[in-house]
Design a protein around this motif. Structure first.
Motif, short mmCIF file in Angstrom:
data_model
loop_
_atom_site.label_atom_id
_atom_site.label_comp_id
_atom_site.label_asym_id
_atom_site.label_seq_id
_atom_site.Cartn_x
_atom_site.Cartn_y
_atom_site.Cartn_z
N THR A 127 -1.72 -1.35 -4.06
CA THR A 127 -2.83 -0.44 -3.78
C THR A 127 -2.28 0.96 -3.60
O THR A 127 -1.39 1.18 -2.78
N VAL A 128 -2.81 1.87 -4.41
CA VAL A 128 -2.39 3.27 -4.35
C VAL A 128 -3.56 4.08 -3.84
O VAL A 128 -4.61 4.15 -4.49
N SER A 129 -3.38 4.70 -2.70
CA SER A 129 -4.45 5.51 -2.10
C SER A 129 -4.34 6.96 -2.56
O SER A 129 -3.23 7.47 -2.77
N SER A 130 -5.47 7.59 -2.67
CA SER A 130 -5.48 9.00 -3.13
C SER A 130 -5.40 9.97 -1.96
O SER A 130 -5.48 9.58 -0.81
N LYS A 182 -0.24 6.23 -9.21
CA LYS A 182 -1.56 6.83 -9.25
C LYS A 182 -2.59 5.82 -8.75
O LYS A 182 -2.36 4.61 -8.84
N PRO A 183 -3.72 6.30 -8.26
CA PRO A 183 -4.75 5.34 -7.82
C PRO A 183 -5.14 4.34 -8.92
O PRO A 183 -5.46 3.18 -8.60
N GLY A 191 3.80 8.08 -4.60
CA GLY A 191 4.85 7.28 -4.01
C GLY A 191 5.44 6.27 -4.98
O GLY A 191 5.11 6.26 -6.17
N LEU A 235 0.85 -1.19 0.00
CA LEU A 235 0.00 0.00 0.00
C LEU A 235 0.89 1.23 0.00
O LEU A 235 1.83 1.34 0.80
N VAL A 236 0.59 2.16 -0.88
CA VAL A 236 1.37 3.39 -0.97
C VAL A 236 0.44 4.55 -1.33
O VAL A 236 -0.60 4.34 -1.95
N GLN A 237 0.82 5.73 -0.93
CA GLN A 237 0.03 6.90 -1.28
C GLN A 237 0.33 7.34 -2.71
O GLN A 237 1.43 7.06 -3.23
N ALA A 238 -0.60 8.02 -3.31
CA ALA A 238 -0.40 8.55 -4.64
C ALA A 238 0.86 9.42 -4.68
O ALA A 238 1.12 10.19 -3.76
N THR A 245 -3.67 0.81 -9.10
CA THR A 245 -4.10 -0.22 -8.17
C THR A 245 -4.55 -1.46 -8.92
O THR A 245 -5.41 -1.39 -9.80
#
Length: 118
Positions: free
Chosen positions: A115-118, A86-87, A16, A11-14, A90
């Motif tokens: 999984t890329v979170s926004s 980018k989300p 990243g 899991l990483v943030q947008a 995912t």
């Protein structure tokens, strides 16, 4: 037979980065192609990038300039460096192997979730 072991999802943030690895073992032929596909929920599996044993690469337009595929032939390992995520990136990511011997199938990894979170 060829076995593929994949690692590096998460899991990483947008914006990243993540790095995926795919280690191949078994009956490896010197002239081969390895690559990455991904499948998002409700969507078809799509090619992300592939790399030949000589180093030639190809990328999906959606990841050009953000993802880099590479390999270490001595280790039979391939990598996917994913930057500026980018989300819409995912998906479950699968690595594959095939080669130029007659009737060689595609071998697949078990898949890893990105999984890329926004």
């Amino acid at each position: 037979q060829v076995q593929l072991v994949e690692s590096g999802g998460g899991l990483v943030q947008a914006g990243g980065s993540l790095r995926l690895s795919c280690a191949a073992s078994g009956s490896i032929f010197s002239s081969n192609v390895m690559g990455w596909y991904r499948q998002a929920p409700g969507k078809q599996r799509e090619l992300v990038a592939h790399i030949g044993s000589g180093g030639s690469t190809n990328y999906a337009d959606s990841v050009k300039g953000r993802f880099t595929i590479s390999r270490d032939n001595a280790k039979n390992t391939m990598y996917l460096q994913m930057n500026s995520l980018k989300p819409e990136d995912t998906a479950v990511y699968y690595c594959y192997y095939t080669d130029y011997r007659p009737s060689t199938p595609y071998y697949w990894s078990q898949g890893t979730q990105v999984t890329v979170s926004s």
